[in-house]
Design a protein around this motif. Structure first.
Motif, PDB file in Angstrom:
ATOM      1  N   GLY A 183       0.809  -1.218   0.000  1.00  0.00           N
ATOM      2  CA  GLY A 183       0.000   0.000   0.000  1.00  0.00           C
ATOM      3  C   GLY A 183       0.839   1.262   0.000  1.00  0.00           C
ATOM      4  O   GLY A 183       0.321   2.359  -0.221  1.00  0.00           O
ATOM      5  N   ARG A 184       2.114   1.120   0.255  1.00  0.00           N
ATOM      6  CA  ARG A 184       3.013   2.277   0.233  1.00  0.00           C
ATOM      7  C   ARG A 184       3.523   2.490  -1.184  1.00  0.00           C
ATOM      8  O   ARG A 184       3.900   1.533  -1.878  1.00  0.00           O
ATOM      9  CB  ARG A 184       4.188   2.062   1.190  1.00  0.00           C
ATOM     10  N   TYR A 185       3.527   3.756  -1.595  1.00  0.00           N
ATOM     11  CA  TYR A 185       4.008   4.061  -2.943  1.00  0.00           C
ATOM     12  C   TYR A 185       4.523   5.495  -2.962  1.00  0.00           C
ATOM     13  O   TYR A 185       3.839   6.409  -2.462  1.00  0.00           O
ATOM     14  CB  TYR A 185       2.883   3.903  -3.976  1.00  0.00           C
ATOM     15  N   ARG A 186       5.689   5.680  -3.534  1.00  0.00           N
ATOM     16  CA  ARG A 186       6.253   7.018  -3.628  1.00  0.00           C
ATOM     17  C   ARG A 186       5.737   7.664  -4.912  1.00  0.00           C
ATOM     18  O   ARG A 186       6.077   7.223  -6.012  1.00  0.00           O
ATOM     19  CB  ARG A 186       7.782   6.966  -3.632  1.00  0.00           C
ATOM     20  N   THR A 187       4.904   8.681  -4.752  1.00  0.00           N
ATOM     21  CA  THR A 187       4.287   9.343  -5.910  1.00  0.00           C
ATOM     22  C   THR A 187       5.358   9.871  -6.863  1.00  0.00           C
ATOM     23  O   THR A 187       6.322  10.512  -6.443  1.00  0.00           O
ATOM     24  CB  THR A 187       3.382  10.504  -5.428  1.00  0.00           C
ATOM     25  N   VAL A 188       5.171   9.575  -8.150  1.00  0.00           N
ATOM     26  CA  VAL A 188       6.132   9.980  -9.172  1.00  0.00           C
ATOM     27  C   VAL A 188       6.114  11.498  -9.328  1.00  0.00           C
ATOM     28  O   VAL A 188       5.039  12.109  -9.431  1.00  0.00           O
ATOM     29  CB  VAL A 188       5.791   9.309 -10.521  1.00  0.00           C
ATOM     30  N   ALA A 189       7.290  12.107  -9.345  1.00  0.00           N
ATOM     31  CA  ALA A 189       7.364  13.561  -9.542  1.00  0.00           C
ATOM     32  C   ALA A 189       6.960  13.917 -10.961  1.00  0.00           C
ATOM     33  O   ALA A 189       7.329  13.236 -11.919  1.00  0.00           O
ATOM     34  CB  ALA A 189       8.783  14.054  -9.266  1.00  0.00           C
ATOM     35  N   ARG A 190       6.198  14.973 -11.094  1.00  0.00           N
ATOM     36  CA  ARG A 190       5.770  15.470 -12.404  1.00  0.00           C
ATOM     37  C   ARG A 190       6.061  16.954 -12.499  1.00  0.00           C
ATOM     38  O   ARG A 190       6.095  17.663 -11.485  1.00  0.00           O
ATOM     39  CB  ARG A 190       4.270  15.246 -12.621  1.00  0.00           C
ATOM     40  N   LYS A 191       6.200  17.454 -13.712  1.00  0.00           N
ATOM     41  CA  LYS A 191       6.333  18.884 -13.952  1.00  0.00           C
ATOM     42  C   LYS A 191       4.943  19.460 -14.253  1.00  0.00           C
ATOM     43  O   LYS A 191       4.038  18.724 -14.666  1.00  0.00           O
ATOM     44  CB  LYS A 191       7.278  19.142 -15.128  1.00  0.00           C
ATOM     45  N   PRO A 192       4.758  20.761 -14.064  1.00  0.00           N
ATOM     46  CA  PRO A 192       3.432  21.354 -14.321  1.00  0.00           C
ATOM     47  C   PRO A 192       2.910  21.089 -15.730  1.00  0.00           C
ATOM     48  O   PRO A 192       1.708  20.933 -15.932  1.00  0.00           O
ATOM     49  CB  PRO A 192       3.665  22.853 -14.085  1.00  0.00           C
ATOM     50  N   GLY A 193       3.820  21.031 -16.716  1.00  0.00           N
ATOM     51  CA  GLY A 193       3.389  20.846 -18.092  1.00  0.00           C
ATOM     52  C   GLY A 193       3.177  19.406 -18.500  1.00  0.00           C
ATOM     53  O   GLY A 193       2.768  19.130 -19.630  1.00  0.00           O
ATOM     54  N   ASP A 194       3.428  18.460 -17.584  1.00  0.00           N
ATOM     55  CA  ASP A 194       3.217  17.046 -17.906  1.00  0.00           C
ATOM     56  C   ASP A 194       1.728  16.732 -17.954  1.00  0.00           C
ATOM     57  O   ASP A 194       0.934  17.225 -17.150  1.00  0.00           O
ATOM     58  CB  ASP A 194       3.896  16.154 -16.872  1.00  0.00           C
ATOM     59  N   LEU A 195       1.368  15.863 -18.866  1.00  0.00           N
ATOM     60  CA  LEU A 195      -0.034  15.529 -19.081  1.00  0.00           C
ATOM     61  C   LEU A 195      -0.573  14.689 -17.923  1.00  0.00           C
ATOM     62  O   LEU A 195       0.067  13.733 -17.474  1.00  0.00           O
ATOM     63  CB  LEU A 195      -0.161  14.761 -20.400  1.00  0.00           C
ATOM     64  N   ALA A 196      -1.767  15.070 -17.435  1.00  0.00           N
ATOM     65  CA  ALA A 196      -2.420  14.343 -16.342  1.00  0.00           C
ATOM     66  C   ALA A 196      -3.662  13.597 -16.819  1.00  0.00           C
ATOM     67  O   ALA A 196      -3.966  12.514 -16.329  1.00  0.00           O
ATOM     68  CB  ALA A 196      -2.813  15.299 -15.222  1.00  0.00           C
ATOM     69  N   ALA A 197      -4.397  14.183 -17.762  1.00  0.00           N
ATOM     70  CA  ALA A 197      -5.661  13.579 -18.202  1.00  0.00           C
ATOM     71  C   ALA A 197      -5.986  14.010 -19.623  1.00  0.00           C
ATOM     72  O   ALA A 197      -5.542  15.069 -20.091  1.00  0.00           O
ATOM     73  CB  ALA A 197      -6.799  13.980 -17.265  1.00  0.00           C
ATOM     74  N   ILE A 198      -6.754  13.184 -20.301  1.00  0.00           N
ATOM     75  CA  ILE A 198      -7.322  13.531 -21.601  1.00  0.00           C
ATOM     76  C   ILE A 198      -8.827  13.365 -21.482  1.00  0.00           C
ATOM     77  O   ILE A 198      -9.311  12.285 -21.109  1.00  0.00           O
ATOM     78  CB  ILE A 198      -6.786  12.632 -22.727  1.00  0.00           C
ATOM     79  N   LEU A 199      -9.555  14.427 -21.772  1.00  0.00           N
ATOM     80  CA  LEU A 199     -11.022  14.369 -21.759  1.00  0.00           C
ATOM     81  C   LEU A 199     -11.536  14.584 -23.171  1.00  0.00           C
ATOM     82  O   LEU A 199     -11.233  15.602 -23.788  1.00  0.00           O
ATOM     83  CB  LEU A 199     -11.601  15.442 -20.822  1.00  0.00           C
ATOM     84  N   TYR A 200     -12.318  13.641 -23.642  1.00  0.00           N
ATOM     85  CA  TYR A 200     -12.876  13.780 -24.979  1.00  0.00           C
ATOM     86  C   TYR A 200     -14.140  14.639 -24.933  1.00  0.00           C
ATOM     87  O   TYR A 200     -14.992  14.468 -24.063  1.00  0.00           O
ATOM     88  CB  TYR A 200     -13.170  12.408 -25.593  1.00  0.00           C
ATOM     89  N   THR A 201     -14.209  15.587 -25.855  1.00  0.00           N
ATOM     90  CA  THR A 201     -15.374  16.468 -25.935  1.00  0.00           C
ATOM     91  C   THR A 201     -16.569  15.681 -26.449  1.00  0.00           C
ATOM     92  O   THR A 201     -16.425  14.565 -26.965  1.00  0.00           O
ATOM     93  CB  THR A 201     -15.086  17.651 -26.873  1.00  0.00           C
ATOM     94  N   SER A 202     -17.747  16.292 -26.353  1.00  0.00           N
ATOM     95  CA  SER A 202     -18.985  15.568 -26.648  1.00  0.00           C
ATOM     96  C   SER A 202     -19.126  15.187 -28.112  1.00  0.00           C
ATOM     97  O   SER A 202     -19.865  14.276 -28.447  1.00  0.00           O
ATOM     98  CB  SER A 202     -20.193  16.398 -26.214  1.00  0.00           C
TER      99      SER A 202
END
Length: 514
Positions: free
Chosen positions: A150-169
């Motif tokens: 259950g322990r996990y070291r969260t991966v460091a990301r930069k502000p410009g790194d992609l977090a999600a893709i949402l498809y428009t309607s």
């Protein structure tokens, strides 16, 4: 957080309470998940994803029903430094084929009921792993994660790194994948946390009644991020059901919904001021809120709904104020003021700024604005101005106090006989007429005018308004070129899952008949 450690999960975790044994999520069927449960579950799932040794930026596509475990999967994807791709649970094979082909996810998570047709599509498009996840805490995803730490070291990301893709309607052509970065989502979460008063409450003192789906900006990002960042408990309902919401409201302080939810609450005889006695804030968005609903809700509940404006590409852009006397600072029919850090302007067809109350195209700029459309560099360039503003596609105006009103989508603009007709203006008059519950105005092909104005009206229960009488009344209020040539009656308007009227469906249905 430094610019080298901008993972959105790391930001959200700064808001978790020091005592991790407290309740983070309470479900409709009486289950309690602590903050420690959240950290352990997301750690196990992140370890499972990390064990796949996926390349940076790999996508995790998810089409499952709402559950706490589905939220944990989203958070685990962030922790693992991968990209989350939520998909509407209503999508079927042809739609899923397009999304999987376009996004090329390394991992797909679906329900067991859909596995027989999702798995072959995923395999065809090179997906590495397909898991299942059910609302009763079963499925291959949880089975394979159960034995992991259950322990996990969260991966460091930069502000410009992609977090999600949402498809428009995708109401006009193929859906586009809006790319949202860790910085986009973090900036919006922090602004809303402060602007809506979460930061003024004692950590964990708010309780969010969460009834929205979590494949959309509203439920997944806006609602969940606000609660997580403030260490607030969520009462987690699988869907909106008016009776259950009224029963749960006395245990909550914040509720977010689409206008349809508020209409249904008003229709419930048990909804009253007593039910709202602990509430501090009702928020509405994702579709226009009728002035009548706004006023009736205030009279019935004693609370003034806070309406705001956002979209997949930008998360939240504007909001009526939280602080101040609600009846004075929250204006019916508007979506409020630009949020801190957001620059919003309204321009005419030539790109020149419109004056106060001038109707034009809404353009925005800010740290919340997305990075572009997935695999569509040309479309991305088209949607941004030379000076970096995103063309929202919405038509609106800004009044003398700076409040923004949405008139409609540019694709819904009707040009009849060379004149611009804004459907929202006509709808606002129709909706006030006796016997009319709600309306939608569309443009349909016309041999003389190019487009003709047509209205679709939903009568109030027990009422039978006449088309010619409504037209006569409109002629007394608006210019003749704006008056609908025809008015059709329907028992209800077609809506998507977020309550937006699907005018493309109406144009198909009534275009040929006009």
């Amino acid at each position: 957080m430094t610019t080298q450690d901008a993972n959105l999960y790391a930001l959200l975790a700064t808001g978790f309470p020091a005592d991790r044994s407290g309740c983070c999520i309470e479900t409709h069927d009486g289950l309690y998940y602590s903050w420690d449960d959240l950290e352990q579950a997301t750690g196990k799932l992140a370890n499972l994803l990390a064990g796949l040794k996926l390349p940076a930026g790999s996508r995790v596509a998810v089409q499952v029903e709402k559950s706490p475990e589905a939220l944990f999967l989203y958070l685990a994807t962030l922790r693992a430094g991968l990209v989350y791709l939520p998909l509407n649970t209503a999508y079927r094979a042809a739609e899923m084929d397009y999304f999987i082909d376009n996004a090329r996810p390394a991992v797909v998570v679906c329900t067991a009921a859909n596995l027989s047709w999702v798995a072959p599509l995923a395999e065809q498009h090179g997906t590495r792993k397909v898991y299942t996840l059910e609302t009763d805490r079963t499925g291959t995803l949880l089975e394979q994660a159960a034995a992991l730490p259950g322990r996990y070291r969260t991966v460091a990301r930069k502000p410009g790194d992609l977090a999600a893709i949402l498809y428009t309607s995708g109401t006009t052509g193929r859906s586009k994948g809006a790319m949202l970065t860790h910085g986009n989502l973090a900036s919006n979460a922090q602004v809303l946390h402060k602007y809506w008063g979460w930061s003024r409450q004692k950590r964990g003192s708010d309780v969010l009644l969460h009834t929205l789906p979590i494949f959309h900006v509203h439920g997944l990002f806006v609602a969940s991020h606000c609660a997580l960042l403030s260490g607030s408990k969520m009462i987690w309902l699988p869907k909106f059901e008016a009776g259950e919401v009224v029963r749960r409201l006395p245990q909550a302080t914040v509720f977010m919904g689409v206008p349809t939810y508020y209409v249904r609450l008003l229709a419930d005889p048990d909804f009253d001021r007593a039910a709202c006695r602990r509430m501090r804030l009702f928020i509405s968005g994702s579709a226009p809120l009728l002035t009548e609903t706004f006023q009736n809700f205030r009279a019935r509940s004693g609370h003034t709904i806070l309406e705001r404006y956002g979209m997949s590409e930008t998360v939240m852009l504007t909001s009526n104020p939280y602080f101040g006397k609600a009846a004075e600072v929250r204006h019916a029919g508007t979506v409020g003021l630009p949020l801190p850090g957001v620059r919003l302007r309204v321009v005419d067809d030539a790109g020149q700024p419109c004056g106060a109350d001038g109707i034009g195209h809404i353009q925005v700029q800010g740290p919340n604005v997305f990075a572009g459309y997935w695999q569509m560099p040309e479309k991305t360039r088209e949607e941004f101005t030379d000076d970096g503003y995103f063309r929202t596609g919405d038509i609106g105006k800004i009044d003398g106090q700076g409040y923004v009103s949405i008139i409609g989508r540019s694709k819904d603009l009707i040009i009849s006989g060379g004149y611009n007709v804004y459907p929202k203006e006509i709808e606002s008059f129709l909706d006030e007429m006796p016997g009319v519950d709600e309306s939608a105005v569309i443009g349909v092909p016309h041999p003389d005018f190019g487009e003709a104005v047509v209205a679709v009206v939903v009568p109030r229960p027990g009422a039978a308004p006449e088309a010619q009488e409504l037209i006569r009344q409109l002629k007394d209020k608006i210019a003749n070129f704006k008056v609908p040539k025809q008015i059709h009656f329907a028992p209800e308007l077609p809506r998507n899952t977020m309550g937006k009227v699907q005018k493309n469906v109406l144009r198909k249905q009534y275009g040929a008949a006009s």
